[in-house]
Design a protein around this motif. Structure first.
Motif, PDB file in Angstrom:
ATOM      1  N   LEU A 160      21.752  96.573  60.113  1.00  0.00           N
ATOM      2  CA  LEU A 160      20.337  96.826  60.394  1.00  0.00           C
ATOM      3  C   LEU A 160      19.554  96.865  59.094  1.00  0.00           C
ATOM      4  O   LEU A 160      20.019  97.370  58.073  1.00  0.00           O
ATOM      5  CB  LEU A 160      20.171  98.141  61.158  1.00  0.00           C
ATOM      6  CG  LEU A 160      20.717  98.135  62.591  1.00  0.00           C
ATOM      7  CD1 LEU A 160      20.676  99.532  63.190  1.00  0.00           C
ATOM      8  CD2 LEU A 160      19.940  97.150  63.469  1.00  0.00           C
ATOM      9  N   ARG A 161      18.313  96.315  59.143  1.00  0.00           N
ATOM     10  CA  ARG A 161      17.483  96.187  57.948  1.00  0.00           C
ATOM     11  C   ARG A 161      16.203  97.020  58.088  1.00  0.00           C
ATOM     12  O   ARG A 161      15.806  97.412  59.184  1.00  0.00           O
ATOM     13  CB  ARG A 161      17.090  94.721  57.745  1.00  0.00           C
ATOM     14  CG  ARG A 161      18.221  93.729  57.724  1.00  0.00           C
ATOM     15  CD  ARG A 161      17.703  92.334  57.399  1.00  0.00           C
ATOM     16  NE  ARG A 161      16.641  91.891  58.307  1.00  0.00           N
ATOM     17  CZ  ARG A 161      16.866  91.206  59.438  1.00  0.00           C
ATOM     18  NH1 ARG A 161      18.110  90.894  59.799  1.00  0.00           N
ATOM     19  NH2 ARG A 161      15.864  90.828  60.205  1.00  0.00           N
ATOM     20  N   ALA A 162      15.551  97.218  56.980  1.00  0.00           N
ATOM     21  CA  ALA A 162      14.305  97.981  56.977  1.00  0.00           C
ATOM     22  C   ALA A 162      13.209  97.278  57.765  1.00  0.00           C
ATOM     23  O   ALA A 162      12.291  97.932  58.280  1.00  0.00           O
ATOM     24  CB  ALA A 162      13.844  98.225  55.538  1.00  0.00           C
ATOM     25  N   ASP A 163      13.276  95.946  57.873  1.00  0.00           N
ATOM     26  CA  ASP A 163      12.234  95.225  58.605  1.00  0.00           C
ATOM     27  C   ASP A 163      12.542  95.099  60.099  1.00  0.00           C
ATOM     28  O   ASP A 163      11.790  94.475  60.841  1.00  0.00           O
ATOM     29  CB  ASP A 163      12.004  93.838  58.004  1.00  0.00           C
ATOM     30  CG  ASP A 163      13.239  92.949  58.076  1.00  0.00           C
ATOM     31  OD1 ASP A 163      14.365  93.481  58.142  1.00  0.00           O
ATOM     32  OD2 ASP A 163      13.074  91.708  58.070  1.00  0.00           O
ATOM     33  N   HIS A 164      13.632  95.677  60.564  1.00  0.00           N
ATOM     34  CA  HIS A 164      13.911  95.699  61.997  1.00  0.00           C
ATOM     35  C   HIS A 164      13.070  96.771  62.691  1.00  0.00           C
ATOM     36  O   HIS A 164      12.901  97.874  62.168  1.00  0.00           O
ATOM     37  CB  HIS A 164      15.391  96.031  62.266  1.00  0.00           C
ATOM     38  CG  HIS A 164      16.293  94.848  62.226  1.00  0.00           C
ATOM     39  ND1 HIS A 164      17.514  94.872  61.546  1.00  0.00           N
ATOM     40  CD2 HIS A 164      16.196  93.615  62.779  1.00  0.00           C
ATOM     41  CE1 HIS A 164      18.101  93.701  61.694  1.00  0.00           C
ATOM     42  NE2 HIS A 164      17.329  92.920  62.421  1.00  0.00           N
ATOM     43  N   GLY A 165      12.580  96.444  63.880  1.00  0.00           N
ATOM     44  CA  GLY A 165      12.068  97.456  64.798  1.00  0.00           C
ATOM     45  C   GLY A 165      13.164  97.703  65.824  1.00  0.00           C
ATOM     46  O   GLY A 165      13.680  96.741  66.413  1.00  0.00           O
ATOM     47  N   ILE A 166      13.556  98.957  66.028  1.00  0.00           N
ATOM     48  CA  ILE A 166      14.717  99.260  66.866  1.00  0.00           C
ATOM     49  C   ILE A 166      14.290 100.184  68.000  1.00  0.00           C
ATOM     50  O   ILE A 166      13.781 101.285  67.753  1.00  0.00           O
ATOM     51  CB  ILE A 166      15.845  99.915  66.046  1.00  0.00           C
ATOM     52  CG1 ILE A 166      16.133  99.086  64.795  1.00  0.00           C
ATOM     53  CG2 ILE A 166      17.101 100.071  66.904  1.00  0.00           C
ATOM     54  CD1 ILE A 166      16.869  99.851  63.720  1.00  0.00           C
ATOM     55  N   ILE A 167      14.492  99.735  69.236  1.00  0.00           N
ATOM     56  CA  ILE A 167      14.077 100.471  70.425  1.00  0.00           C
ATOM     57  C   ILE A 167      15.305 101.019  71.138  1.00  0.00           C
ATOM     58  O   ILE A 167      16.261 100.275  71.383  1.00  0.00           O
ATOM     59  CB  ILE A 167      13.276  99.566  71.379  1.00  0.00           C
ATOM     60  CG1 ILE A 167      11.960  99.113  70.727  1.00  0.00           C
ATOM     61  CG2 ILE A 167      13.006 100.269  72.710  1.00  0.00           C
ATOM     62  CD1 ILE A 167      11.245  98.011  71.487  1.00  0.00           C
ATOM     63  N   ILE A 168      15.285 102.315  71.489  1.00  0.00           N
ATOM     64  CA  ILE A 168      16.319 102.918  72.322  1.00  0.00           C
ATOM     65  C   ILE A 168      15.756 103.025  73.723  1.00  0.00           C
ATOM     66  O   ILE A 168      14.833 103.798  73.977  1.00  0.00           O
ATOM     67  CB  ILE A 168      16.732 104.320  71.820  1.00  0.00           C
ATOM     68  CG1 ILE A 168      17.021 104.302  70.317  1.00  0.00           C
ATOM     69  CG2 ILE A 168      17.927 104.832  72.613  1.00  0.00           C
ATOM     70  CD1 ILE A 168      18.238 103.541  69.917  1.00  0.00           C
ATOM     71  N   SER A 169      16.276 102.240  74.651  1.00  0.00           N
ATOM     72  CA  SER A 169      15.741 102.158  76.019  1.00  0.00           C
ATOM     73  C   SER A 169      16.830 102.466  77.041  1.00  0.00           C
ATOM     74  O   SER A 169      17.648 101.613  77.355  1.00  0.00           O
ATOM     75  CB  SER A 169      15.198 100.756  76.267  1.00  0.00           C
ATOM     76  OG  SER A 169      14.933 100.559  77.644  1.00  0.00           O
ATOM     77  N   ALA A 170      16.818 103.652  77.592  1.00  0.00           N
ATOM     78  CA  ALA A 170      15.998 104.787  77.251  1.00  0.00           C
ATOM     79  C   ALA A 170      16.866 105.815  76.531  1.00  0.00           C
ATOM     80  O   ALA A 170      18.078 105.823  76.663  1.00  0.00           O
ATOM     81  CB  ALA A 170      15.404 105.405  78.513  1.00  0.00           C
ATOM     82  N   GLN A 171      16.205 106.691  75.763  1.00  0.00           N
ATOM     83  CA  GLN A 171      16.947 107.641  74.956  1.00  0.00           C
ATOM     84  C   GLN A 171      17.602 108.723  75.809  1.00  0.00           C
ATOM     85  O   GLN A 171      16.996 109.285  76.698  1.00  0.00           O
ATOM     86  CB  GLN A 171      16.023 108.311  73.946  1.00  0.00           C
ATOM     87  CG  GLN A 171      16.758 109.349  73.114  1.00  0.00           C
ATOM     88  CD  GLN A 171      15.848 110.218  72.307  1.00  0.00           C
ATOM     89  OE1 GLN A 171      15.787 110.078  71.100  1.00  0.00           O
ATOM     90  NE2 GLN A 171      15.152 111.134  72.955  1.00  0.00           N
ATOM     91  N   LEU A 172      18.846 109.022  75.513  1.00  0.00           N
ATOM     92  CA  LEU A 172      19.533 110.214  75.998  1.00  0.00           C
ATOM     93  C   LEU A 172      20.247 110.841  74.811  1.00  0.00           C
ATOM     94  O   LEU A 172      20.650 110.150  73.872  1.00  0.00           O
ATOM     95  CB  LEU A 172      20.541 109.874  77.093  1.00  0.00           C
ATOM     96  CG  LEU A 172      19.988 109.655  78.511  1.00  0.00           C
ATOM     97  CD1 LEU A 172      21.065 109.094  79.422  1.00  0.00           C
ATOM     98  CD2 LEU A 172      19.444 110.955  79.096  1.00  0.00           C
ATOM     99  N   SER A 173      20.391 112.169  74.839  1.00  0.00           N
ATOM    100  CA  SER A 173      21.089 112.907  73.780  1.00  0.00           C
ATOM    101  C   SER A 173      20.556 112.592  72.389  1.00  0.00           C
ATOM    102  O   SER A 173      21.325 112.451  71.440  1.00  0.00           O
ATOM    103  CB  SER A 173      22.603 112.668  73.866  1.00  0.00           C
ATOM    104  OG  SER A 173      23.155 113.439  74.897  1.00  0.00           O
ATOM    105  N   LEU A 174      19.236 112.497  72.283  1.00  0.00           N
ATOM    106  CA  LEU A 174      18.589 112.324  70.984  1.00  0.00           C
ATOM    107  C   LEU A 174      19.167 111.153  70.205  1.00  0.00           C
ATOM    108  O   LEU A 174      19.333 111.199  68.985  1.00  0.00           O
ATOM    109  CB  LEU A 174      18.689 113.613  70.161  1.00  0.00           C
ATOM    110  CG  LEU A 174      17.981 114.834  70.783  1.00  0.00           C
ATOM    111  CD1 LEU A 174      18.398 116.113  70.070  1.00  0.00           C
ATOM    112  CD2 LEU A 174      16.469 114.679  70.728  1.00  0.00           C
ATOM    113  N   GLY A 175      19.458 110.059  70.930  1.00  0.00           N
ATOM    114  CA  GLY A 175      20.024 108.876  70.291  1.00  0.00           C
ATOM    115  C   GLY A 175      19.117 108.284  69.229  1.00  0.00           C
ATOM    116  O   GLY A 175      19.599 107.745  68.222  1.00  0.00           O
ATOM    117  N   GLY A 176      17.804 108.388  69.426  1.00  0.00           N
ATOM    118  CA  GLY A 176      16.876 107.894  68.419  1.00  0.00           C
ATOM    119  C   GLY A 176      16.990 108.673  67.124  1.00  0.00           C
ATOM    120  O   GLY A 176      16.919 108.108  66.022  1.00  0.00           O
ATOM    121  N   LEU A 177      17.171 109.986  67.242  1.00  0.00           N
ATOM    122  CA  LEU A 177      17.332 110.820  66.053  1.00  0.00           C
ATOM    123  C   LEU A 177      18.656 110.521  65.359  1.00  0.00           C
ATOM    124  O   LEU A 177      18.725 110.469  64.129  1.00  0.00           O
ATOM    125  CB  LEU A 177      17.263 112.296  66.437  1.00  0.00           C
ATOM    126  CG  LEU A 177      17.366 113.302  65.287  1.00  0.00           C
ATOM    127  CD1 LEU A 177      16.261 113.081  64.257  1.00  0.00           C
ATOM    128  CD2 LEU A 177      17.316 114.732  65.823  1.00  0.00           C
TER     129      LEU A 177
END
Length: 348
Positions: free
Chosen positions: A94-111
């Protein structure tokens, strides 16, 4: 401007998103961890029915590293049971220029992803959705039925300073249906599926175990609704303790199904059943109501409560009962929460 979007997953939601993106002029690509779910789509078009229709050619990833190098946007769209392994496999690429979507978040996966990227020094934009854009169900090896498109999806950006950028990207990809969430904790505690599904599955467990045919909303009798309301009271109190606002289960039903204010939860469920008939209730103990919503939804709520020493006795009782009934340690099955730095939650 068309975006190259890698979708990690190939189930009903992932296929539905691929169809939606293609219709909007973007270029999606599907990736399956095992490759089995995309095998037929390597040579056959995706057959789409329901809210969208048509036969669409969808690109299939050959390998994860090459696909991530190709992509501008990455969307994780698979059951939460596979999130940790998939994110860990993707992280080195994964790179800094990626936009990354968690669809849908469970267990604070985005964090989890945000913290893991920060440890590598990668400042990518992470977007945690409160729910999915599409309601999708696989039809055979090459089909998807789209039951509907959600009118509103809340999104939390990490870091929060990039919220406007996150909303603009989500709008460009999937249309004007996104709203900014107060925080990633608001996304976590705004998810109604785990407590509603736990109550409905617990009270209809014999039906599920015997494989009976039953309707999901028809299973929400006045007694089941009372349990849902008790669980909802705990969830709302926990959200207040964290200083975030979330919708009640009654408000969610009214807003989603355009129901009048005077109806009780049980009466709303009866009206939804009368209008729609379905969706069907689960007919196997492997249902996501149990195998996903318990370890990655109910355990998440209990863990957030324990972090601030806030009581959630009904959630804990439900989890304990299901662990006994199923002979499983659902707490131990959660692979995301143990890896989090909870000290950072207050800043999210």
């Amino acid at each position: 401007m068309a975006k190259r979007v890698l979708i990690l997953g190939a189930g009903g939601v992932a296929r539905g998103m691929a169809a939606l993106l293609t219709k909007a002029g973007h270029v999606p690509m599907l990736w399956s961890p095992s490759g089995r779910s995309t095998q037929a789509l390597r040579s056959l078009p995706l057959q789409v029915s329901g809210a969208l229709d048509g036969a669409l050619r969808i690109a299939i990833a050959q390998d994860l590293q090459t696909a991530l190098h190709w992509a501008e946007v990455v969307v994780l769209a698979m059951p939460a049971n596979g999130h940790r392994a998939t994110l860990d496999a993707a992280l080195p690429h994964l790179r800094a220029d990626h936009g990354i979507i968690i669809s849908a978040q469970l267990s604070l996966g985005g964090l989890y992803l945000h913290q893991a990227l920060a440890a590598r020094g990668v400042a990518a934009l992470v977007m945690a959705w409160g729910t999915t854009v599409v309601l999708g169900r696989c039809l055979g090896e090459d089909g998807v039925q789209i039951g509907g498109l959600r009118a509103r999806v809340e999104v939390a950006a990490l870091p929060d300073t990039r919220s406007d950028e996150a909303l603009a990207l989500c709008h460009a990809l999937f249309g004007d249906r996104f709203a900014k969430a107060e925080s990633i904790v608001a996304i976590a505690l705004g998810n109604l599926n785990p407590p509603v599904h736990m109550a409905n599955a617990l009270c209809n467990l014999t039906r599920i175990e015997r494989g009976e045919v039953w309707a999901n909303y028809d299973g929400i009798t006045p007694t089941v609704a009372r349990l849902i309301e008790g669980l909802d009271g705990e969830r709302l109190a926990l959200a207040t303790a964290y200083g975030v606002r979330v919708r009640s289960v009654e408000r969610h039903f009214r807003d989603t199904f355009a129901l009048p204010e005077h109806l009780s939860l049980a009466e709303m469920a009866a009206q939804i059943h009368a209008r729609r008939g379905g969706p069907p209730g689960p007919t196997d103990l492997s249902t996501r109501f149990i195998t996903e919503d318990l370890p990655f939804g109910i355990v998440e709520i209990i863990t957030l409560a324990q972090h601030i020493q806030h009581p959630t006795p009904l959630h804990e009782a439900g989890l304990t009962l299901f662990q006994c009934l199923c002979g499983r340690d659902f707490r131990a099955e959660n692979t995301l929460l143990p890896a989090l730095d909870f000290a950072a939650i207050s800043g999210c």
